[in-house]
Design a protein around this motif. Structure first.
Motif, PDB file in Angstrom:
ATOM      1  N   GLY A  82      -3.272 -68.815  20.893  1.00 46.38           N
ATOM      2  CA  GLY A  82      -2.712 -67.481  20.662  1.00 46.38           C
ATOM      3  C   GLY A  82      -1.692 -67.925  22.371  1.00 46.38           C
ATOM      4  O   GLY A  82      -1.238 -66.993  22.438  1.00 46.38           O
ATOM      5  N   LYS A  83      -2.246 -68.571  22.935  1.00 47.92           N
ATOM      6  CA  LYS A  83      -1.815 -68.572  24.762  1.00 47.92           C
ATOM      7  C   LYS A  83      -0.555 -69.473  24.697  1.00 47.92           C
ATOM      8  O   LYS A  83      -0.693 -70.226  23.950  1.00 47.92           O
ATOM      9  CB  LYS A  83      -3.084 -69.147  25.518  1.00 47.92           C
ATOM     10  CG  LYS A  83      -3.984 -68.052  26.167  1.00 47.92           C
ATOM     11  CD  LYS A  83      -4.579 -68.369  27.058  1.00 47.92           C
ATOM     12  CE  LYS A  83      -4.892 -67.335  28.174  1.00 47.92           C
ATOM     13  NZ  LYS A  83      -5.529 -67.175  29.183  1.00 47.92           N
ATOM     14  N   GLU A  84       0.266 -69.083  25.560  1.00 50.00           N
ATOM     15  CA  GLU A  84       1.258 -69.534  25.567  1.00 50.00           C
ATOM     16  C   GLU A  84       1.176 -71.404  26.080  1.00 50.00           C
ATOM     17  O   GLU A  84       1.601 -72.558  26.289  1.00 50.00           O
ATOM     18  CB  GLU A  84       2.663 -68.836  26.401  1.00 50.00           C
ATOM     19  CG  GLU A  84       4.358 -70.231  26.897  1.00 50.00           C
ATOM     20  CD  GLU A  84       5.027 -68.999  26.816  1.00 50.00           C
ATOM     21  OE1 GLU A  84       6.137 -69.572  27.185  1.00 50.00           O
ATOM     22  OE2 GLU A  84       5.108 -67.898  27.205  1.00 50.00           O
ATOM     23  N   TRP A  85       0.030 -70.570  27.694  1.00 54.84           N
ATOM     24  CA  TRP A  85      -0.011 -72.156  28.196  1.00 54.84           C
ATOM     25  C   TRP A  85      -1.272 -72.251  28.197  1.00 54.84           C
ATOM     26  O   TRP A  85      -2.179 -71.293  28.639  1.00 54.84           O
ATOM     27  CB  TRP A  85       0.901 -71.466  30.101  1.00 54.84           C
ATOM     28  CG  TRP A  85       2.170 -71.552  29.616  1.00 54.84           C
ATOM     29  CD1 TRP A  85       2.906 -70.077  30.085  1.00 54.84           C
ATOM     30  CD2 TRP A  85       3.124 -72.093  29.385  1.00 54.84           C
ATOM     31  NE1 TRP A  85       3.998 -70.520  30.294  1.00 54.84           N
ATOM     32  CE2 TRP A  85       4.197 -71.418  29.403  1.00 54.84           C
ATOM     33  CE3 TRP A  85       2.954 -73.705  28.924  1.00 54.84           C
ATOM     34  CZ2 TRP A  85       6.046 -72.505  29.539  1.00 54.84           C
ATOM     35  CZ3 TRP A  85       4.529 -73.988  29.191  1.00 54.84           C
ATOM     36  CH2 TRP A  85       5.466 -73.501  29.493  1.00 54.84           C
ATOM     37  N   GLN A  86      -2.245 -73.515  28.104  1.00 57.57           N
ATOM     38  CA  GLN A  86      -2.933 -74.218  28.054  1.00 57.57           C
ATOM     39  C   GLN A  86      -3.793 -74.130  29.457  1.00 57.57           C
ATOM     40  O   GLN A  86      -2.822 -74.404  30.202  1.00 57.57           O
ATOM     41  CB  GLN A  86      -2.632 -74.763  27.141  1.00 57.57           C
ATOM     42  CG  GLN A  86      -2.887 -74.683  25.629  1.00 57.57           C
ATOM     43  CD  GLN A  86      -3.884 -73.233  25.189  1.00 57.57           C
ATOM     44  OE1 GLN A  86      -4.950 -73.117  25.602  1.00 57.57           O
ATOM     45  NE2 GLN A  86      -3.223 -72.309  23.905  1.00 57.57           N
ATOM     46  N   GLY A  89      -5.199 -78.507  33.848  1.00 57.40           N
ATOM     47  CA  GLY A  89      -5.882 -78.823  34.369  1.00 57.40           C
ATOM     48  C   GLY A  89      -6.119 -80.426  33.293  1.00 57.40           C
ATOM     49  O   GLY A  89      -5.316 -81.193  33.485  1.00 57.40           O
ATOM     50  N   CYS A  90      -6.230 -79.926  32.502  1.00 58.85           N
ATOM     51  CA  CYS A  90      -6.155 -80.311  30.950  1.00 58.85           C
ATOM     52  C   CYS A  90      -4.768 -81.345  30.915  1.00 58.85           C
ATOM     53  O   CYS A  90      -4.457 -82.515  30.391  1.00 58.85           O
ATOM     54  CB  CYS A  90      -6.536 -79.781  29.405  1.00 58.85           C
ATOM     55  SG  CYS A  90      -8.309 -79.849  29.163  1.00 58.85           S
ATOM     56  N   THR A  91      -3.894 -80.175  30.855  1.00 57.95           N
ATOM     57  CA  THR A  91      -2.375 -80.541  30.604  1.00 57.95           C
ATOM     58  C   THR A  91      -1.842 -81.734  31.543  1.00 57.95           C
ATOM     59  O   THR A  91      -1.015 -82.740  31.184  1.00 57.95           O
ATOM     60  CB  THR A  91      -1.770 -78.980  30.493  1.00 57.95           C
ATOM     61  OG1 THR A  91      -1.950 -78.242  29.788  1.00 57.95           O
ATOM     62  CG2 THR A  91       0.042 -79.613  30.540  1.00 57.95           C
ATOM     63  N   GLY A  92      -2.220 -81.351  32.727  1.00 55.72           N
ATOM     64  CA  GLY A  92      -1.980 -81.954  34.051  1.00 55.72           C
ATOM     65  C   GLY A  92      -2.435 -83.950  33.872  1.00 55.72           C
ATOM     66  O   GLY A  92      -1.809 -84.923  34.102  1.00 55.72           O
ATOM     67  N   PHE A  93      -3.830 -83.710  33.463  1.00 48.95           N
ATOM     68  CA  PHE A  93      -4.480 -85.244  33.549  1.00 48.95           C
ATOM     69  C   PHE A  93      -3.366 -86.109  32.426  1.00 48.95           C
ATOM     70  O   PHE A  93      -3.631 -86.940  32.067  1.00 48.95           O
ATOM     71  CB  PHE A  93      -5.878 -84.570  33.234  1.00 48.95           C
ATOM     72  CG  PHE A  93      -6.858 -85.361  32.979  1.00 48.95           C
ATOM     73  CD1 PHE A  93      -7.559 -86.390  33.362  1.00 48.95           C
ATOM     74  CD2 PHE A  93      -7.248 -86.082  31.752  1.00 48.95           C
ATOM     75  CE1 PHE A  93      -8.157 -87.878  34.011  1.00 48.95           C
ATOM     76  CE2 PHE A  93      -7.476 -87.100  31.215  1.00 48.95           C
ATOM     77  CZ  PHE A  93      -8.278 -87.467  32.146  1.00 48.95           C
ATOM     78  N   ARG A 127       6.428 -78.904  24.302  1.00 43.83           N
ATOM     79  CA  ARG A 127       6.691 -77.289  25.250  1.00 43.83           C
ATOM     80  C   ARG A 127       6.602 -78.466  26.267  1.00 43.83           C
ATOM     81  O   ARG A 127       6.683 -77.983  27.314  1.00 43.83           O
ATOM     82  CB  ARG A 127       6.136 -76.358  25.078  1.00 43.83           C
ATOM     83  CG  ARG A 127       6.514 -75.280  25.871  1.00 43.83           C
ATOM     84  CD  ARG A 127       5.866 -74.367  25.910  1.00 43.83           C
ATOM     85  NE  ARG A 127       5.807 -73.920  24.445  1.00 43.83           N
ATOM     86  CZ  ARG A 127       4.434 -73.305  23.731  1.00 43.83           C
ATOM     87  NH1 ARG A 127       3.066 -72.704  24.196  1.00 43.83           N
ATOM     88  NH2 ARG A 127       4.495 -72.984  22.713  1.00 43.83           N
ATOM     89  N   VAL A 128       5.098 -79.343  26.575  1.00 41.39           N
ATOM     90  CA  VAL A 128       5.303 -79.684  27.789  1.00 41.39           C
ATOM     91  C   VAL A 128       5.254 -81.114  28.003  1.00 41.39           C
ATOM     92  O   VAL A 128       5.088 -81.929  28.679  1.00 41.39           O
ATOM     93  CB  VAL A 128       3.501 -79.343  27.922  1.00 41.39           C
ATOM     94  CG1 VAL A 128       3.073 -77.777  28.228  1.00 41.39           C
ATOM     95  CG2 VAL A 128       2.559 -79.975  27.211  1.00 41.39           C
ATOM     96  N   ALA A 221       5.446 -78.909  31.563  1.00 39.47           N
ATOM     97  CA  ALA A 221       6.417 -78.101  30.921  1.00 39.47           C
ATOM     98  C   ALA A 221       7.812 -78.679  31.355  1.00 39.47           C
ATOM     99  O   ALA A 221       9.037 -79.645  31.389  1.00 39.47           O
ATOM    100  CB  ALA A 221       6.477 -76.917  30.357  1.00 39.47           C
ATOM    101  N   ALA A 222       7.917 -77.829  32.824  1.00 41.27           N
ATOM    102  CA  ALA A 222       9.457 -78.196  34.146  1.00 41.27           C
ATOM    103  C   ALA A 222       9.697 -78.899  34.174  1.00 41.27           C
ATOM    104  O   ALA A 222      11.155 -79.641  34.549  1.00 41.27           O
ATOM    105  CB  ALA A 222       9.419 -77.398  34.618  1.00 41.27           C
ATOM    106  N   LEU A 223       8.745 -79.706  34.602  1.00 40.48           N
ATOM    107  CA  LEU A 223       8.712 -81.866  35.044  1.00 40.48           C
ATOM    108  C   LEU A 223       8.962 -82.397  33.212  1.00 40.48           C
ATOM    109  O   LEU A 223      10.372 -83.482  33.419  1.00 40.48           O
ATOM    110  CB  LEU A 223       7.767 -82.355  35.586  1.00 40.48           C
ATOM    111  CG  LEU A 223       8.046 -81.470  36.820  1.00 40.48           C
ATOM    112  CD1 LEU A 223       6.403 -81.652  37.296  1.00 40.48           C
ATOM    113  CD2 LEU A 223       9.014 -82.001  37.855  1.00 40.48           C
ATOM    114  N   TYR A 224       8.293 -82.175  32.467  1.00 41.02           N
ATOM    115  CA  TYR A 224       7.958 -83.641  31.436  1.00 41.02           C
ATOM    116  C   TYR A 224       8.250 -83.020  30.164  1.00 41.02           C
ATOM    117  O   TYR A 224       8.662 -83.828  29.113  1.00 41.02           O
ATOM    118  CB  TYR A 224       6.440 -84.084  31.273  1.00 41.02           C
ATOM    119  CG  TYR A 224       6.060 -84.600  32.830  1.00 41.02           C
ATOM    120  CD1 TYR A 224       6.645 -85.398  33.312  1.00 41.02           C
ATOM    121  CD2 TYR A 224       5.138 -83.731  33.322  1.00 41.02           C
ATOM    122  CE1 TYR A 224       6.764 -85.709  34.682  1.00 41.02           C
ATOM    123  CE2 TYR A 224       4.299 -84.003  34.741  1.00 41.02           C
ATOM    124  CZ  TYR A 224       5.365 -85.529  35.383  1.00 41.02           C
ATOM    125  OH  TYR A 224       4.551 -85.957  36.434  1.00 41.02           O
TER     126      TYR A 224
END
Length: 231
Positions: A82-86, A89-93, A127-128, A221-224
């Motif tokens: 349910g969270k918009e942003w996960q 660290g995992c997202t960046g990795f 999204r990201v 998300a803003a970058l990619y």
């Protein structure tokens, strides 16, 4: 970053002598990593059950996640339903991995699995701006059995397929995942390094709390993501 601290300025001969001394340790570390990899290739393995995951096109058996490859790297992405942003660290990795076709020459594939529902996971992927292939383990014990339970942390597992049978050959989590990263090896080459308080740095070097300089999920998300600077 704001600092007046600088490495000492020396003549070329002195710089070369110091670099050569460091190179001895760097080469020793490289040889040790080679030895570790050799030991990893000699690890035994354990057979896994016939798990079913959920992919973009519906349910898929774990053995079919390999496609026509025999080896599979699996990154277990942390997930909060349910969270918009996960997890940042995992997202960046996982944002690092945009070109994975080279693994085909090694009979391998690299995918993401998450405890999130597949629809939610794929929406977040878009999204990201993530380019990897995602699967959901929300209705499978696969994640929990392999060290990434619901509400738990991230992990990496390596699997091997022999016909219809799948085996687990290697696992790591925590800082063990750094060996797969592109970011930290580059940052560690810089004179100021990661600039985190736990690091051994000279007096006056810029240092801040761990994670402070990491990009969060919104930054990724803003970058990619759609319309991002590097989409």
């Amino acid at each position: 970053m704001s600092t007046d601290a600088l490495p000492p300025v020396v003549d070329t001969a002195t710089w070369r002598r110091e670099l050569d001394a460091l190179r001895v340790r760097e080469k020793a570390a490289t040889r040790e990593l080679d030895a570790i990899a050799a030991q990893r290739r000699r690890l035994p393995m354990v057979e896994l059950p016939d798990y079913t995951l959920e992919g973009e096109d519906g349910p898929v058996r774990l053995v079919d996640v390999f496609g026509d490859r025999r080896q599979l790297i699996v990154y277990h992405h942390m997930w909060s339903p349910g969270k918009e942003w996960q997890c940042g660290g995992c997202t960046g990795f996982t944002a690092q991995f945009t070109r994975l076709a080279f693994l085909e020459a090694y009979d391998a594939r690299f995918v993401i699995v998450t405890q999130g529902a597949i629809g939610e996971a794929l929406a977040y992927r878009r999204r990201v701006g993530n380019r990897m292939t995602w699967y959901s383990t929300a209705d499978s014990p696969f994640g929990a059995d392999l060290g990434a339970p619901e509400g738990g942390g991230f992990a990496v597992n390596v699997l091997l397929r022999d016909g219809e049978r799948v085996y687990r050959t290697w696992h790591t989590d925590g800082r063990g995942t750094e060996q797969l990263s592109q970011t930290f090896p580059l940052i560690d080459l810089l004179p100021y390094g990661r600039q985190e308080e736990w690091q051994d740095s000279p007096e006056g070097w810029p240092q801040s709390p761990t994670y402070e300089r990491w990009l969060d999920s919104k930054d990724i998300a803003a970058l990619y993501g759609p319309g991002g600077e590097e989409a």
